[in-house]
Scaffold this active site. Structure first.
Site, PDB file in Angstrom:
ATOM      1  N   HIS A  90      18.830 -28.429  -0.302  1.00 28.65           N
ATOM      2  CA  HIS A  90      18.485 -29.289  -1.491  1.00 28.65           C
ATOM      3  C   HIS A  90      19.614 -29.771  -1.857  1.00 28.65           C
ATOM      4  O   HIS A  90      20.705 -29.247  -1.952  1.00 28.65           O
ATOM      5  CB  HIS A  90      18.239 -28.184  -2.436  1.00 28.65           C
ATOM      6  CG  HIS A  90      17.054 -27.186  -2.293  1.00 28.65           C
ATOM      7  ND1 HIS A  90      15.646 -27.608  -2.966  1.00 28.65           N
ATOM      8  CD2 HIS A  90      17.041 -26.008  -1.763  1.00 28.65           C
ATOM      9  CE1 HIS A  90      14.847 -26.558  -2.725  1.00 28.65           C
ATOM     10  NE2 HIS A  90      15.481 -25.764  -1.878  1.00 28.65           N
ATOM     11  N   HIS A 108      16.598 -25.131   5.084  1.00 36.53           N
ATOM     12  CA  HIS A 108      16.847 -26.412   4.344  1.00 36.53           C
ATOM     13  C   HIS A 108      17.702 -26.463   3.334  1.00 36.53           C
ATOM     14  O   HIS A 108      18.139 -25.380   2.820  1.00 36.53           O
ATOM     15  CB  HIS A 108      15.363 -26.828   3.796  1.00 36.53           C
ATOM     16  CG  HIS A 108      14.856 -25.804   2.759  1.00 36.53           C
ATOM     17  ND1 HIS A 108      14.295 -24.694   3.355  1.00 36.53           N
ATOM     18  CD2 HIS A 108      15.055 -25.545   1.516  1.00 36.53           C
ATOM     19  CE1 HIS A 108      13.699 -23.763   2.592  1.00 36.53           C
ATOM     20  NE2 HIS A 108      14.243 -24.427   1.359  1.00 36.53           N
ATOM     21  N   ASN A 122      18.614 -21.817  -0.345  1.00 37.79           N
ATOM     22  CA  ASN A 122      18.138 -20.626  -0.566  1.00 37.79           C
ATOM     23  C   ASN A 122      17.954 -19.732   0.722  1.00 37.79           C
ATOM     24  O   ASN A 122      17.396 -20.357   1.653  1.00 37.79           O
ATOM     25  CB  ASN A 122      16.764 -20.858  -1.455  1.00 37.79           C
ATOM     26  CG  ASN A 122      17.154 -21.375  -2.778  1.00 37.79           C
ATOM     27  OD1 ASN A 122      18.182 -21.155  -3.400  1.00 37.79           O
ATOM     28  ND2 ASN A 122      16.017 -22.253  -3.240  1.00 37.79           N
ATOM     29  N   GLY A 153      15.558 -16.633  -3.375  1.00 28.78           N
ATOM     30  CA  GLY A 153      14.325 -17.562  -3.729  1.00 28.78           C
ATOM     31  C   GLY A 153      13.802 -18.518  -2.835  1.00 28.78           C
ATOM     32  O   GLY A 153      13.257 -19.650  -3.064  1.00 28.78           O
ATOM     33  N   GLN A 154      13.964 -18.217  -1.378  1.00 23.94           N
ATOM     34  CA  GLN A 154      13.499 -19.131  -0.372  1.00 23.94           C
ATOM     35  C   GLN A 154      11.965 -19.067  -0.363  1.00 23.94           C
ATOM     36  O   GLN A 154      11.401 -18.016  -0.123  1.00 23.94           O
ATOM     37  CB  GLN A 154      14.141 -18.784   0.818  1.00 23.94           C
ATOM     38  CG  GLN A 154      13.604 -19.668   2.029  1.00 23.94           C
ATOM     39  CD  GLN A 154      14.267 -19.332   3.291  1.00 23.94           C
ATOM     40  OE1 GLN A 154      15.197 -18.518   3.423  1.00 23.94           O
ATOM     41  NE2 GLN A 154      14.179 -20.029   4.307  1.00 23.94           N
ATOM     42  N   ASP A 192      11.771 -34.093  -2.271  1.00 22.56           N
ATOM     43  CA  ASP A 192      11.078 -32.911  -2.667  1.00 22.56           C
ATOM     44  C   ASP A 192       9.741 -33.032  -3.599  1.00 22.56           C
ATOM     45  O   ASP A 192       9.843 -33.936  -4.392  1.00 22.56           O
ATOM     46  CB  ASP A 192      11.746 -31.713  -3.403  1.00 22.56           C
ATOM     47  CG  ASP A 192      11.541 -30.268  -3.640  1.00 22.56           C
ATOM     48  OD1 ASP A 192      11.947 -29.549  -2.970  1.00 22.56           O
ATOM     49  OD2 ASP A 192      10.453 -30.202  -4.206  1.00 22.56           O
ATOM     50  N   ILE A 193       8.753 -32.360  -3.036  1.00 21.27           N
ATOM     51  CA  ILE A 193       7.392 -32.415  -3.713  1.00 21.27           C
ATOM     52  C   ILE A 193       7.431 -32.132  -5.383  1.00 21.27           C
ATOM     53  O   ILE A 193       6.577 -32.671  -6.090  1.00 21.27           O
ATOM     54  CB  ILE A 193       6.300 -31.770  -2.962  1.00 21.27           C
ATOM     55  CG1 ILE A 193       5.050 -32.695  -3.282  1.00 21.27           C
ATOM     56  CG2 ILE A 193       6.193 -30.505  -3.208  1.00 21.27           C
ATOM     57  CD1 ILE A 193       3.724 -32.223  -2.300  1.00 21.27           C
TER      58      ILE A 193
HETATM   59  P1  5GP Z   1      12.891 -23.126  -1.124  1.00 23.17           P
HETATM   60  O1  5GP Z   1      12.235 -22.656  -2.518  1.00 23.17           O
HETATM   61  O2  5GP Z   1      12.243 -22.484  -0.122  1.00 23.17           O
HETATM   62  O3  5GP Z   1      14.326 -23.220  -1.489  1.00 23.17           O
HETATM   63  O4  5GP Z   1      12.775 -24.899  -1.318  1.00 23.17           O
HETATM   64  C1  5GP Z   1      11.302 -25.196  -0.634  1.00 23.17           C
HETATM   65  C2  5GP Z   1      11.166 -26.478  -1.280  1.00 23.17           C
HETATM   66  O5  5GP Z   1      10.083 -27.324  -0.427  1.00 23.17           O
HETATM   67  C3  5GP Z   1      10.619 -26.533  -2.809  1.00 23.17           C
HETATM   68  O6  5GP Z   1      11.584 -27.121  -3.628  1.00 23.17           O
HETATM   69  C4  5GP Z   1       9.015 -27.184  -2.827  1.00 23.17           C
HETATM   70  O7  5GP Z   1       9.003 -28.005  -3.573  1.00 23.17           O
HETATM   71  C5  5GP Z   1       9.150 -28.136  -1.339  1.00 23.17           C
HETATM   72  N1  5GP Z   1       8.084 -28.266  -0.748  1.00 23.17           N
HETATM   73  C6  5GP Z   1       7.170 -27.264  -0.272  1.00 23.17           C
HETATM   74  N2  5GP Z   1       6.079 -27.951   0.158  1.00 23.17           N
HETATM   75  C7  5GP Z   1       6.437 -29.286   0.517  1.00 23.17           C
HETATM   76  C8  5GP Z   1       5.579 -30.344   0.528  1.00 23.17           C
HETATM   77  O8  5GP Z   1       4.478 -30.320   1.347  1.00 23.17           O
HETATM   78  N3  5GP Z   1       6.251 -31.644   0.945  1.00 23.17           N
HETATM   79  C9  5GP Z   1       7.596 -31.850   0.221  1.00 23.17           C
HETATM   80  N4  5GP Z   1       8.219 -32.898   0.269  1.00 23.17           N
HETATM   81  N5  5GP Z   1       8.106 -30.709  -0.270  1.00 23.17           N
HETATM   82  C10 5GP Z   1       7.795 -29.662  -0.417  1.00 23.17           C
END
Ligand code: 5GP
Length: 113
Positions: A101, A99, A86, A92-93, A30-31
């Site tokens: 985590h 995906h 999420n 919180g998605q 994750d970034i």
């Molecule tokens: P969500 O909030 O949808 O459950 O999680 C999305 C996740 O994707 C977040 O933790 C966010 O940091 C990660 N993310 C978003 N854009 C990128 C990206 O360009 N590269 C990577 N490696 N992670 C990303």
């Protein structure tokens, strides 16, 4: 389903720190990590969220969870870890591509925020 940042990652248009790949799955760091180890496991198939998965995706969903386990073992999370999916706005998605985590290498608290 419209394209997302994860669609671009699957197509190799955006670089990631890849941890695992097979025919159906990608896993990458994750970034914006929320734990010392924070990895995302995604299907290559564009499913926007868990709510949009159907009975046709049953085997894929099982494969994804077994991939989560495989990745966690690969990175040495032998003392446990948290798996988060999420789903939708209240979940919180923020990226509309299914995906999981994997969060680990620290003790998690409960309940999550
Ligand atoms: P969500 O909030 O949808 O459950 O999680 C999305 C996740 O994707 C977040 O933790 C966010 O940091 C990660 N993310 C978003 N854009 C990128 C990206 O360009 N590269 C990577 N490696 N992670 C990303």
């Amino acid at each position: 389903m419209s394209d997302t940042i994860f669609g671009k990652i699957i197509r190799g248009e955006i670089p990631v720190d890849l941890v695992y790949e097979d025919d159906l799955t990608l896993a990458f760091k994750d970034i914006n990590p929320q734990a010392p180890i924070h990895i995302l496991v995604i299907p290559k198939k564009p499913i926007s969220k868990l709510d949009e998965a159907t009975i046709e995706d049953q085997a894929l969903l099982g494969h994804l969870l077994l991939s989560v386990k495989k990745v966690a073992q690969q990175v040495g999370l032998s003392n446990g870890y948290r798996v988060v999916c999420n789903n939708g706005v209240d979940g919180g998605q923020t990226v509309d591509h299914l995906h999981f985590h994997i969060l680990g290498d620290r003790l998690m608290s409960w309940p999550p925020g």
